[in-house]
Design a protein around this motif. Structure first.
Motif, PDB file in Angstrom:
ATOM      1  N   PRO A  26      12.897  49.910  36.143  1.00 44.10           N
ATOM      2  CA  PRO A  26      12.522  50.580  34.367  1.00 44.10           C
ATOM      3  C   PRO A  26      13.354  51.851  34.313  1.00 44.10           C
ATOM      4  O   PRO A  26      13.508  51.718  33.522  1.00 44.10           O
ATOM      5  N   ALA A  27      13.073  52.904  34.975  1.00 46.34           N
ATOM      6  CA  ALA A  27      13.540  54.043  35.406  1.00 46.34           C
ATOM      7  C   ALA A  27      15.519  54.064  35.237  1.00 46.34           C
ATOM      8  O   ALA A  27      16.233  54.457  34.448  1.00 46.34           O
ATOM      9  N   VAL A  28      15.795  52.886  36.180  1.00 48.22           N
ATOM     10  CA  VAL A  28      17.342  53.102  36.249  1.00 48.22           C
ATOM     11  C   VAL A  28      17.785  51.934  34.875  1.00 48.22           C
ATOM     12  O   VAL A  28      19.097  52.635  34.966  1.00 48.22           O
ATOM     13  N   ARG A  29      16.991  51.147  34.352  1.00 42.06           N
ATOM     14  CA  ARG A  29      17.289  50.350  33.615  1.00 42.06           C
ATOM     15  C   ARG A  29      17.739  51.054  31.748  1.00 42.06           C
ATOM     16  O   ARG A  29      18.022  51.065  31.687  1.00 42.06           O
TER      17      ARG A  29
ATOM     18  N   GLY B 199      10.582  38.920  45.454  1.00 36.53           N
ATOM     19  CA  GLY B 199      10.091  39.009  43.997  1.00 36.53           C
ATOM     20  C   GLY B 199      10.109  39.851  43.425  1.00 36.53           C
ATOM     21  O   GLY B 199       9.908  40.668  42.480  1.00 36.53           O
ATOM     22  N   ILE B 200      10.636  40.850  44.442  1.00 37.61           N
ATOM     23  CA  ILE B 200      10.131  42.222  43.439  1.00 37.61           C
ATOM     24  C   ILE B 200      11.847  42.961  43.241  1.00 37.61           C
ATOM     25  O   ILE B 200      12.638  42.299  43.215  1.00 37.61           O
ATOM     26  N   ALA B 201      11.784  43.222  41.513  1.00 35.48           N
ATOM     27  CA  ALA B 201      12.998  43.959  41.064  1.00 35.48           C
ATOM     28  C   ALA B 201      13.448  44.921  41.211  1.00 35.48           C
ATOM     29  O   ALA B 201      13.782  46.102  41.720  1.00 35.48           O
ATOM     30  N   ARG B 202      14.602  44.578  42.457  1.00 31.34           N
ATOM     31  CA  ARG B 202      15.920  45.390  43.410  1.00 31.34           C
ATOM     32  C   ARG B 202      16.603  45.918  42.812  1.00 31.34           C
ATOM     33  O   ARG B 202      17.583  47.041  43.319  1.00 31.34           O
TER      34      ARG B 202
ATOM     35  N   ALA C  56      25.602  47.815  27.809  1.00 34.56           N
ATOM     36  CA  ALA C  56      24.757  46.559  26.971  1.00 34.56           C
ATOM     37  C   ALA C  56      23.819  45.121  27.796  1.00 34.56           C
ATOM     38  O   ALA C  56      24.458  45.678  28.906  1.00 34.56           O
ATOM     39  N   HIS C  57      23.869  44.482  27.742  1.00 30.11           N
ATOM     40  CA  HIS C  57      22.919  43.263  28.316  1.00 30.11           C
ATOM     41  C   HIS C  57      22.227  43.727  29.830  1.00 30.11           C
ATOM     42  O   HIS C  57      22.804  43.222  30.747  1.00 30.11           O
ATOM     43  N   VAL C  58      21.638  45.147  29.876  1.00 29.06           N
ATOM     44  CA  VAL C  58      20.491  45.789  30.213  1.00 29.06           C
ATOM     45  C   VAL C  58      20.246  44.772  31.292  1.00 29.06           C
ATOM     46  O   VAL C  58      18.753  44.448  30.456  1.00 29.06           O
ATOM     47  N   GLN C  59      19.232  45.098  32.154  1.00 26.15           N
ATOM     48  CA  GLN C  59      18.451  43.724  33.290  1.00 26.15           C
ATOM     49  C   GLN C  59      18.507  43.892  34.553  1.00 26.15           C
ATOM     50  O   GLN C  59      18.998  44.716  34.962  1.00 26.15           O
TER      51      GLN C  59
END
Length: 273
Positions: free
Chosen positions: A240-243, A262-265, A252-255
């Protein structure tokens, strides 16, 4: 001591069974992927020097030294990399970053891509091996790390340009993609205690672990082609902080993308065309 007993000896010394098997294969000069060899030769006797080496390496592994440093090799994205204590031990989760970069990079052109903080060269070399037409630059501040990356490039016969620098400070030109697995651990994170065998400058990054990521995000727009991507690996709880940082910088298209667990890496964004 035979092969089966050597594996059991490693376990008795405190090793995970897989680590014990891999170290036995290593001291006997067998390929790491050939664990079936251990079953076929379980009654073969180990030479005395192999037993001595196994005891020494097992003792180092038990106190946390990465297996890759003990064997001198690590497989990454199908490549056999030579690694040592000058660079981070490449993690399988970083393959997520490679796969994402291959998705967004052009398939049939000599697009330029730069890997910031390349270490062993794992990301840069994986991209070049998968897409030989890419122009790939591998950058690191550490000359020791660059020596490892350059040696891997030469050994694998992959034409990757290795350059020394601090992030994008002295880099010229624009890129279709900028990728990086930068330091992202908080300076006071207790997990650093378990990583004492790896280079600290490649791990920690300020009070919240985001100092280097902030710097890369701030510098990247001047070095991305219109529509180019910035892709970053980060900690398990930092997505969340990096996004938010990417969005605030105008991407744009930040994801984010998930790793094998399964961790947002990884998180990234596209610079507007």
């Amino acid at each position: 001591m035979n092969v089966a007993q050597a594996v059991q000896r490693g376990v008795a010394l405190g090793l995970e069974r897989l680590d014990a098997q891999l170290l036995v294969l290593h001291v006997l000069g067998q390929a790491a992927h050939d664990r079936a060899w251990l079953l076929a030769h379980d009654t073969d006797a180990l030479p005395p020097q192999a037993v001595c080496m196994l005891e020494t390496l097992a003792a180092r592994r038990v106190v946390g030294e990465p297996l890759a440093y003990l064997t001198g090799h690590k497989e990454f994205y199908g490549l056999d990399l030579v690694v040592d204590a000058r660079v981070l031990d490449p993690r399988p989760d970083t393959e997520t970053l490679v796969e994402w970069a291959l998705e967004v990079l052009p398939h049939e052109t000599s697009a330029r891509v730069i890997d910031l903080g390349t270490g062993s060269g794992a990301i840069a070399l994986a991209l070049k091996a998968a897409r030989p037409h890419l122009t790939v630059i591998a950058l690191d501040y550490s000359t020791d790390a660059l020596a490892v990356a350059q040696a891997n490039a030469q050994r694998l016969q992959l034409d990757v340009q290795c350059i020394q620098g601090s992030w994008l400070d002295s880099v010229e030109g624009r890129f279709a993609a900028i990728v990086s697995n930068p330091p992202y651990i908080r300076a006071d994170d207790r997990h650093l205690e378990a990583l004492t065998h790896e280079p600290l400058q490649a791990l920690a990054s300020g009070h919240d672990g985001l100092d280097d990521i902030r710097r890369i995000i701030a510098q990247a727009p001047e070095h991305l082609e219109p529509g180019g991507w910035l892709l970053l690996e980060h900690g398990y709880d930092q997505a969340p902080a990096v996004r938010a940082l990417l969005s605030a910088a105008g991407f744009a298209h930040v994801q984010s993308r998930q790793d094998l667990a399964g961790i947002a890496r990884c998180s990234g964004g596209r610079w507007p065309a």
